[in-house]
Design a protein around this motif. Structure first.
Motif, short mmCIF file in Angstrom:
data_model
loop_
_atom_site.label_atom_id
_atom_site.label_comp_id
_atom_site.label_asym_id
_atom_site.label_seq_id
_atom_site.Cartn_x
_atom_site.Cartn_y
_atom_site.Cartn_z
N UNK A 1 -13.26 5.71 -11.04
CA UNK A 1 -13.21 4.27 -11.33
C UNK A 1 -14.37 3.79 -12.19
N UNK B 1 -6.44 2.93 3.25
CA UNK B 1 -5.89 1.75 3.88
C UNK B 1 -4.48 2.12 4.35
N UNK C 1 0.91 4.25 -2.61
CA UNK C 1 0.62 5.61 -2.16
C UNK C 1 1.43 6.65 -2.92
N UNK D 1 -10.38 -4.77 -5.31
CA UNK D 1 -9.98 -3.40 -4.94
C UNK D 1 -9.56 -2.65 -6.19
N UNK D 2 -10.40 -1.70 -6.57
CA UNK D 2 -10.26 -1.08 -7.90
C UNK D 2 -8.97 -0.29 -8.07
N UNK D 3 -8.33 0.03 -6.97
CA UNK D 3 -7.09 0.79 -7.11
C UNK D 3 -5.92 -0.06 -7.58
N UNK D 4 -6.07 -1.38 -7.54
CA UNK D 4 -4.91 -2.24 -7.81
C UNK D 4 -4.58 -2.35 -9.30
N UNK E 1 -3.30 4.74 1.36
CA UNK E 1 -3.81 4.84 0.00
C UNK E 1 -5.23 4.32 -0.05
N UNK E 2 -6.04 4.96 -0.86
CA UNK E 2 -7.44 4.54 -1.01
C UNK E 2 -7.57 3.42 -2.03
N UNK E 3 -6.96 2.28 -1.72
CA UNK E 3 -6.86 1.20 -2.68
C UNK E 3 -8.22 0.67 -3.11
N UNK E 4 -9.22 0.79 -2.23
CA UNK E 4 -10.52 0.21 -2.53
C UNK E 4 -11.36 1.13 -3.42
N UNK E 5 -10.91 2.35 -3.61
CA UNK E 5 -11.68 3.28 -4.43
C UNK E 5 -12.66 4.11 -3.62
N UNK F 1 -5.95 6.90 -6.83
CA UNK F 1 -7.12 6.91 -5.95
C UNK F 1 -6.97 8.04 -4.94
N UNK G 1 0.86 -1.20 0.00
CA UNK G 1 0.00 0.00 0.00
C UNK G 1 0.89 1.25 0.00
N UNK H 1 -8.44 10.48 -2.02
CA UNK H 1 -9.46 10.45 -0.97
C UNK H 1 -9.41 11.74 -0.19
N UNK I 1 -3.94 13.04 0.95
CA UNK I 1 -4.34 11.93 0.09
C UNK I 1 -5.33 12.36 -0.98
#
Lengths: 602, 1054
Positions: free
Chosen positions: A290, B688, A55, A235-238, B678-682, A299, A51, A301, A311
């Motif tokens: 997304x 996270x 980031x 997890x859509x960020x991946x 990081x907001x890996x989940x969107x 991503x 992660x 936030x 972020x």
């Protein structure tokens, strides 16, 4: 006398024993609130490290690396301001380090370069930490092989991505892997003077320079081979196989390897995973994060517990209208008149040379409120325009998302210097405040509006370009039209005024048979023009120009002479051969113990 | 026990049969009055007595060989062989030389006569006679080898360096306050009035008793003690004064600034225009209409959207707005007293200083309670306790460095008034003024910030004389500090170009606790009236713990002071916390031997274990030895009458430095919600947690070791009129810890320390003092404290390794490299200004070279000017640092002057970046030097013009660090002038007053310097505790300047 001595020695010894016996524990003080490497060689530890590697996708390594707007992967300075798409904006005195970049007069000590460099190498070191500790975890069988492979694939892709950002900037950079035994890796720059900046990127590497394309390809290939089309754990960020394919194709295109790019682009197109949403604007608003067009997004936030909003889209914090509207600050990244003119249409098609038109003809600018106060009367231009314009550029008298009509000069810091326009794609809606948008802090304007690093329209346009390069004009036109079709087919998604009518005279059509898809040059012009319109201000322009070739002549002979009449601070600016790549940052060289060399011409 | 002790004593002593009684009266020479409280004891024993109220005493002595020692604070100690006398009346001479004084050398005290190392003493009288804010100011220039820099900022920490620089890391000396180790921040809180003595252990032979912490010297401070004279004394001190800012830079007025802006565009080939001054030619506007507003119609004024301000065509002097004459006042009440059974000292002090920069006040309330009790014949207990309450207001931490009010005042365009037409703040909100903040507004808003700190510091100790010659001491020392309340509130300063968008509150608290427990055994005996031996053995344990937490919130409905609590904030909730610990455990020993005070040797060894190093590297041993030879006591010197005392000293020793932070041995990872989550989940509002590397550790880190060699002599001549103190020294630091700025490929993490550096510091300390000592009405004295050092970084990992520091904006002013002193200025060498095209052609290729532009030296001769042509362009290290005390007294008047200064150092003025270059922060305020640019108004068209031609598109290289920024920093300053009058005793007796002294004092009244900045005394940095701060000595970042002060005061004793 003896007794005194005995007593003395005895007392001293007793005291010593008393305290030394517990001194080992007494001297054991470990870092507080920190973790050691050994604790992290577990699945949970590795996931958290990974992660950490993700980031950095926004380019934000913290103030230690330098101001985040210098290193952001939105590349608004290097990708846009450096080209015909945008100006620095705001006023002449703010962020003065950008002034020489905008005028192609920068030197290696400019802080914008070292910040970008340091942040990207930080991303790389985070990837390498994952990869190193992954090996430890595997050795002690703390992780299953499948999971290890997937994590390795994600980390290797990210590593390639960060290196690619560096290559785009500097060309000749060291490639750092987890196997590197030293941080003092050399780069190999071409000897002699810089070569002609009019040559396309694929021919720029004269004189023995080493751009680490192969290492980038190897890392992305590993990701392509080992990742699924769907993101891990949903997890859509991946990183997915789609992202790997798309970026590999991009890397090939940078090198002029169109034939190698085609199967990868086709794989993305045929995967069935991606499509263009009916609204172009979905890509630039929080609610569209997304969406089906997204292949890889940063991503962002907000209101997530980070007090300062780091972020969110912090790299763009300077890029909101100067006052009154969203963000309050600071009015950077103002679109150029040249860019706005590119959205002119005739019969729904752009002003291509192939169609006998000149989008930037003297005396035929899209009318702006330049020179007018907000209180002066103004009517926006009524000529036909591509509807994507007003989702890309904020213009006086047109709706600026839900912030009301753009009032013109009241939102501009210094109109004479920065021109009349404002960027839109990075901006949030007023209605997002408190949820998707961050409240508080200096500058404001931060939000969860994701930034697209790769979207499906980009893939389609790369595919169109490959087709044009290989004289397959039908395919080229098909893919270009696919991108245009969503605008053509969905006029309900064009910018509307309060009455629900089109806010301006929008006119867009599909290309028919014949010109411009009738020769390689014409077809390439159409594809490239489409890229500019579709991806405007998204941080791609400079590398597109660099890939196409002819950059120096275009900037010096076509862009600057006309633009500097409007923006007098560009008078005397000139794109030199060395400017086709940025200088290796002076600090990087200073700290390299002689291993890094400067790029030619700096 | 008593019997045992007596037996032991007799086993060494002379024949019992000769025991007899001696009595007499002690009087003082200056007042010809009986002197109570004089300590009288038999040399080599603890047997003794104290003179009573009438100065009388009676004592049983073993025989005619006995020698009586008479001592009293403020008087010369006398040594009288009893012989056949049975009545000894003695006149005690007031102490005129420092030679006889007792100095505190760490865990013990020693007669200065018998010191074989280099120790400087700052006379306590000098401190008490001048009202200063802190001990650092009191020490300023007062002894050779001390280098102090002061900041004019109220409540700023002490910045002291002893004998130059021994490390690129922390060069703060170790401060020991009544046995408690304290920091330079802590010492700043000590009321200078409470100081009894300050000793500076300069060389390793004296300092190594403090081992691992002593490499930068040790400052030992003791505070007030009570009196055994069976009387009490109350002193009241008062002073009140004004601080007066001066020598402020001259900003351009609006007309000049506009003209310069237009000139810059003209010269760049750009048609001149400015949003406020118009296009083509400039006119000064009547109104400034902020961006977003539309009218100068005053009736349409709206604070939020149309804050109209009248342009100040005459010009606002922002320096004058930000600086003010400011009062400083100080009150002290001290009571001392006691008898042979117990002594006390009580002191209450109040210090109140307004800052010369508006809204930067500092207040300090301090209370001290020291007491000692002889609870049994052989047992003494005591304590010291200091309680300090500090109140700072204003912008915390923001008073120094770029972005502070001083810098902002320089950058504000003078056309802007302080207030708009409605009396609200005006600012750079309108177009064309760049982005400085209205500094008056910032200071006013910040003035409600709270920063209160409480400190309790002290010790409890017990001493037991096990035997006549053997004393055990145990002392527990504590230092506790609490930030009682610290918070800052900010709200949108919408008059500024780049305001924040909402109110926000940050509040934090921290706690600090350090305890030190040491135990010593001290054996001291003189044999055969000739051989004195002193043995000290000890253990010490130190543990330090600090922790803090804080939070922030945004969006406050009200700005009311009562509403400023975290809970009232509606959004932007954040918090943070930290904890830090370290510990030290040590064993130490010291043996002193002397033969009749003529041959003196001393050995010290200390073994330290520190938690700051990894397992296996924790322990280190620091030895030292020194010797002295009192030549003047040799027979062959007896004929040399004009020499009173001559002692030659030599010492060698090792000391350590462990000030490198607490955990550098460990590699660590950690979470950061800002930079590794990081907001890996969107999801929009959740991240996270991720980890990233925070520190690259090095488990092999070991101590920095400094080896010092010191050779010197102490000489007094001409009946103690002339005293000379000379030392030559060499300090070699090995295993210097360098936070090697690793390759930029390594990522962003705290860089590891490595033991790779070496540094040598050699120098000479010379102290001279001539005191007339006449018996008449008129007395005078003059002295000189001279400090000379040369510093060389001999190894810095490798020759390509550089340490950069002194950052301003994106540049670095200094570079530290091998073979050079620490922190040299580094940049381009300007040769002059190009006068002809031919000259441009003939010169090396230089980006933007043209007539009127600076011409740079092609240092490497490769025909191109680029970064490789930077070189060393100056050094912050003076050839000489001097202090010159001068005193005169005539009857009841005394006049003290103190001059100080430096010779041969350079300063780097970073403010020129903002103030001199029109292309930098364009449209912001500039200073008058800009008018001396090449060719401006047809003037200064010479190769040595002060600045190149004004040009908006001037090449980047011109703002880079260069010789333009570097100036001679030598100065001579009348740092202090005190004229005092002692009211005659006769006039005071009637009203029951013992002593009354009134004085006038002026500080920094005269300064002679060629330096162009506000003041040549540049405080090192905002926080001298910061490791590595000495890499940027002499870099002027618009620090809070030292200013003139005039004060009136009185000292009253009854």
């Amino acid at each position: 006398m003896k007794r005194i001595l005995i007593l003395l020695v005895g007392l001293a010894a007793g005291l010593n024993l008393l305290v030394t016996s517990c001194s080992e524990d007494f001297l054991e003080k470990n870092p507080q609130g920190q973790l050691s490497e050994s604790v992290l060689s577990s699945v949970d530890g590795l996931e958290a490290l990974l992660i950490g590697a993700y980031a950095m996708l926004d380019g934000n390594a913290g103030w230690d690396a330098g101001d985040m707007w210098r290193s952001t992967t939105t590349n608004w300075v290097f990708g846009n301001v450096y080209t015909d798409d945008a100006y620095k904006g705001t006023d002449v005195g703010d962020q003065p380090q950008i002034n020489p970049i905008e005028r192609y007069e920068h030197d290696a000590s400019n802080a914008y370069f070292i910040t970008k460099w340091s942040a990207m190498y930080d991303g790389i070191s985070r990837c390498n930490d994952v990869l190193k500790i992954l090996i430890e975890a595997e050795e002690k069988e703390a992780i299953e092989a499948d999971l290890a492979t997937q994590m390795r694939a994600e980390a290797r892709f990210l590593r390639a991505f960060y290196h690619l950002e560096l290559v785009k900037m500097f060309d000749f950079v060291p490639y750092v892997t987890e196997e590197a035994e030293t941080d003092l890796l050399p780069n190999t720059v071409p000897s002699g003077a810089p070569v002609d900046a009019n040559l396309p990127w694929s021919q720029q590497e004269f004189g023995g320079g080493d751009i680490p394309w192969e290492s980038i390809e190897a890392d992305i290939q590993y990701a392509y081979d080992n990742l699924d089309w769907d993101p891990r754990d949903g997890e859509v960020g991946r990183i997915t196989r789609g992202a790997a394919a798309g970026f590999m194709a991009k890397v090939f295109m940078f090198q002029g390897k169109y034939l190698e790019a085609v199967p990868l682009l086709d794989a993305v197109i045929n995967s069935g995973k991606y499509s263009l949403p009916e609204s172009f604007h979905e890509n630039f608003r929080i609610s569209g994060d997304n969406n089906s067009e997204s292949i890889l997004q940063v991503q962002n936030t907000s209101n997530d517990g980070s007090g300062a909003g780091y972020n969110a889209n912090y790299g763009d914090i300077l890029n909101f209208p100067y006052t009154g509207g969203p963000g309050q600050c600071c009015g950077f990244h103002q679109p150029s008149q040249n860019l706005v003119n590119a959205f002119k249409t005739q019969n729904g098609l752009p002003y291509l040379e192939a169609l006998g038109l000149d989008f930037n003809a003297s005396g035929d600018d899209v009318i702006s409120d330049q020179g007018l106060a907000s209180s002066d009367a103004f009517t926006p231009d009524t000529r036909p325009l591509d509807p994507r314009l007003d989702w890309t550029v904020g213009r006086r008298g047109l709706p600026y998302l839900d912030w009301g009509l753009h009032p013109g000069r009241d939102w501009i810091r210094d109109q004479t210097y920065g021109g009349p326009y404002a960027a839109i794609k990075e901006v949030y809606y007023e209605s997002d405040i408190g949820s998707g948008a961050h409240a508080g802090g200096w500058g404001g304007g931060l939000s969860a509006n994701n930034h697209s690093l790769l979207r499906y329209a980009d893939v389609l346009l790369m595919r169109a370009e490959c087709a044009a390069q290989t004289d397959n004009f039908t395919d080229a036109r098909t893919y270009v039209n696919e991108v245009r079709a969503r605008m053509v087919d969905h006029p309900e998604n064009w910018v509307k005024d309060d009455g629900g009518n089109n806010a301006a005279n929008y006119d867009i059509a599909l290309y028919g048979a014949g010109a411009p898809f009738d020769s390689r040059d014409n077809a390439l012009e159409a594809v490239r023009f489409e890229r500019r319109l579709e991806l405007a201000l998204e941080g791609h322009r400079f590398w597109d120009l660099k890939r196409y070739g002819g950059t120096k002549d275009y900037i010096n002979n076509e862009y600057l002479p006309k633009e500097s009449q409007l923006r007098t601070h560009l008078i005397g600016a000139s794109f030199g051969d060395e400017d086709i790549r940025f200088p290796i940052p002076q600090t990087a060289i200073d700290r390299s113990e002689g291993t890094l060399s400067q790029n030619p011409g700096y | 026990m008593t019997l045992f002790a007596l037996t032991m004593m007799f086993s060494f002593a002379v024949v019992i049969a000769q025991e007899r009684t001696v009595s007499g009266t002690v009087t003082s020479s200056d007042e010809a009055e009986p002197l109570p409280g004089v300590n009288i004891f038999i040399e080599g024993t603890t047997v003794g007595t104290i003179s009573d109220l009438n100065g009388a005493y009676k004592l049983t002595v073993p025989g005619p060989d006995a020698v009586l020692i008479y001592s009293s604070v403020g008087y010369e100690t006398q040594r009288i062989p009893v012989g056949s006398q049975s009545v000894i009346d003695l006149v005690m001479e007031a102490d005129v030389t420092a030679l006889q004084e007792v100095v505190v050398t760490g865990y013990t005290e020693q007669s200065r006569r018998k010191i074989s190392g280099a120790i400087a003493t700052v006379e306590p009288d000098e401190i008490k006679q001048m009202p200063v804010a802190n001990i650092g100011q009191a020490m300023h220039g007062r002894a050779p080898g001390l280098i102090t820099t002061t900041s004019g900022e109220p409540g700023s920490p002490v910045q002291l360096r002893i004998r130059g620089y021994g490390s690129i890391n922390n060069n703060n000396p170790l401060y020991i306050l009544d046995g408690t180790p304290v920091s330079s921040w802590d010492i700043q809180q000590v009321n200078p009035n409470d100081i009894e003595s300050i000793q500076v252990l300069k060389d390793a032979s004296t300092a190594s008793i403090y081992g691992a912490r002593a490499a930068n010297g040790v400052v030992i401070i003791t505070t007030l003690k009570g009196s055994k004279r069976d009387r009490s004394e109350v002193t009241f001190d008062l002073s009140y004064g004004m601080q007066i800012p001066s020598n402020l830079p001259t900003p351009l007025n609006p007309t000049e600034l506009a003209d310069v802006i237009y000139e810059a565009q003209n010269n760049a080939g750009i048609p001149p225009s400015h949003p406020q001054y118009g296009t083509g030619t400039f006119t000064l506007p009547t109104y400034i209409i902020p961006t977003g507003a539309s009218s100068a119609d005053e009736s349409t004024y709206d604070f939020q959207t149309n804050a109209i301000a009248r342009a100040n065509q005459a010009g606002t002097d922002w320096m004058d707005e930000v600086f003010q004459p400011a009062p400083v006042q100080q009150y002290n009440l001290t009571a001392r007293g006691g008898n042979t059974k117990g002594q006390y000292a009580l002191s209450l002090g109040y210090y109140d200083q307004e800052g010369v920069v508006i809204h930067t006040p500092y207040k300090r309330l301090s209370l001290r309670i020291n007491s000692d009790f002889n609870i049994k014949e052989r047992v003494r207990i005591g304590e010291t306790m200091m309680f300090t309450w500090e109140d700072r207001q204003g912008i915390s931490g923001g008073r120094q460095g770029t972005g502070n009010a001083v810098q902002m005042a320089m950058r504000m365009p003078s056309l802007i008034p302080v207030y708009d037409i409605a009396g609200n703040f005006a600012g750079t909100r309108a177009s064309g003024f760049n982005n400085p903040n209205n500094p008056v507004a910032s200071q006013v808003i910040g003035s409600d910030n709270i920063n209160n700190r409480l400190r309790i510091l002290g010790s409890v100790f017990a001493e037991v004389d096990f035997l006549k010659h053997l004393t055990f001491k145990t002392s527990f020392n504590y230092n506790y500090s609490l930030s009682f309340e610290e918070q800052s509130f900010s709200y949108p300063e919408i008059w500024n170009a780049e305001p924040s968008v909402t109110e926000s509150l940050n509040a934090n608290r921290d706690n600090y606790f350090n305890w030190t427990w040491y135990n010593t055994l001290n054996y001291n005996q003189t044999f055969n009236d000739a051989h004195t031996i002193n043995v000290l053995l000890g253990t010490e344990a130190i543990s330090q713990y600090s922790t803090g937490l804080g939070g922030n919130r945004a969006s406050y409905f009200s700005r009311d002071l009562d509403y400023r609590v975290l809970n009232a904030g509606e959004t932007g909730q954040g918090n943070y916390g930290w904890r830090d610990e370290w510990s030290l455990f040590s064993l130490f020993g010291k043996v002193d031997y002397d033969y009749k005070g003529k041959y003196i040797v001393s050995f010290t060894v200390r073994r330290d274990g520190s938690s700051r190093f990894g397992e296996g590297n924790r322990y280190a041993t620091f030895p030292a030895a020194s010797a002295a030879w009192r030549i003047s006591d040799e027979a062959f010197m007896q004929g040399v009458g004009f020499i009173d005392d001559l002692k030659i000293r030599a010492g060698w020793g090792q000391t350590g430095n462990q000030d490198i932070g607490n955990y550098t041995f460990a590699s660590t990872f950690g979470p950061s919600i800002d930079y590794s989550a990081y907001g890996i989940s969107g999801a929009q509002n959740t991240v996270v947690t991720g980890f990233d590397r925070q520190r690259i550790g090095n488990p092999d880190v070991v101590w920095e070791t400094t080896t010092t060699l010191d050779i010197g002599f102490d000489l007094t001549m001409f009946n103690n009129r002339l005293s000379v103190e000379f030392d030559w020294y060499e300090r070699k630091t090995e295993d210097m810890l360098i936070q090697v700025p690793v390759s930029t490929l390594a990522g962003i993490a705290t860089n590891p320390f490595r033991n790779v550096g070496e540094m040598t510091n050699t120098g000479v300390d010379l102290g001279l003092m001539w005191q007339s000592n006449s018996t008449g009405d008129f007395n005078w004295g003059i002295g000189a404290n001279l400090t000379m050092y040369t510093n060389e970084v001999t190894t810095l990992y490798n020759e390509d390794q550089f340490l950069f520091s002194g950052g301003f904006r994106t540049y670095q002013a200094t570079r530290t490299e091998q073979g050079q002193p620490i922190g040299t200025f580094f940049g381009y060498n300007i040769l002059g200004i190009f006068m002809t095209d031919e000259e441009v052609q003939n010169h090396a290729t230089q980006n933007g070279a043209a007539v009127g532009r600076w011409k740079y030296e092609d240092v490497n001769g490769d025909g191109t000017i680029n970064a490789d042509d930077r070189k060393i362009i100056g050094s912050p290290h003076p050839d000489l640092i001097f202090g010159i005390p001068v005193n005169f007294s005539w009857r009841n008047f005394d006049l003290n002057l103190f001059f100080n200064g430096t010779v041969g150092n350079e300063l780097f003025n970073t403010t020129y970046y903002f103030n001199h270059f029109v292309q930098i922060f364009q449209n912001s305020g500039k200073t008058s030097e800009v008018l001396q640019s090449w060719g401006y108004n047809g003037q200064n068209q010479t190769a040595d013009a002060y600045l190149p031609q004004i040009n908006q598109n001037a090449p980047d290289i011109e703002v880079n660090p260069s010789t333009h920024y570097v100036e001679d920093g030598s100065y001579l300053r009348l740092q202090q002038l005190t004229l005092a009058y002692n009211i005659p005793r006769s006039a005071l007796e009637k009203v029951g007053i013992d002593r009354l002294r009134v004085f006038f004092q002026g500080m920094n009244l005269l300064t002679f310097t060629g330096y162009g900045g506000i003041d040549p005394e540049i405080s090192t940095v905002a926080n001298p505790n910061e490791s590595g701060s000495d890499l940027a000595v002499g870099v002027d970042v618009a620090q809070y300047p030292v200013v003139k002060t005039v004060q009136l005061g009185l000292n009253l004793t009854f």
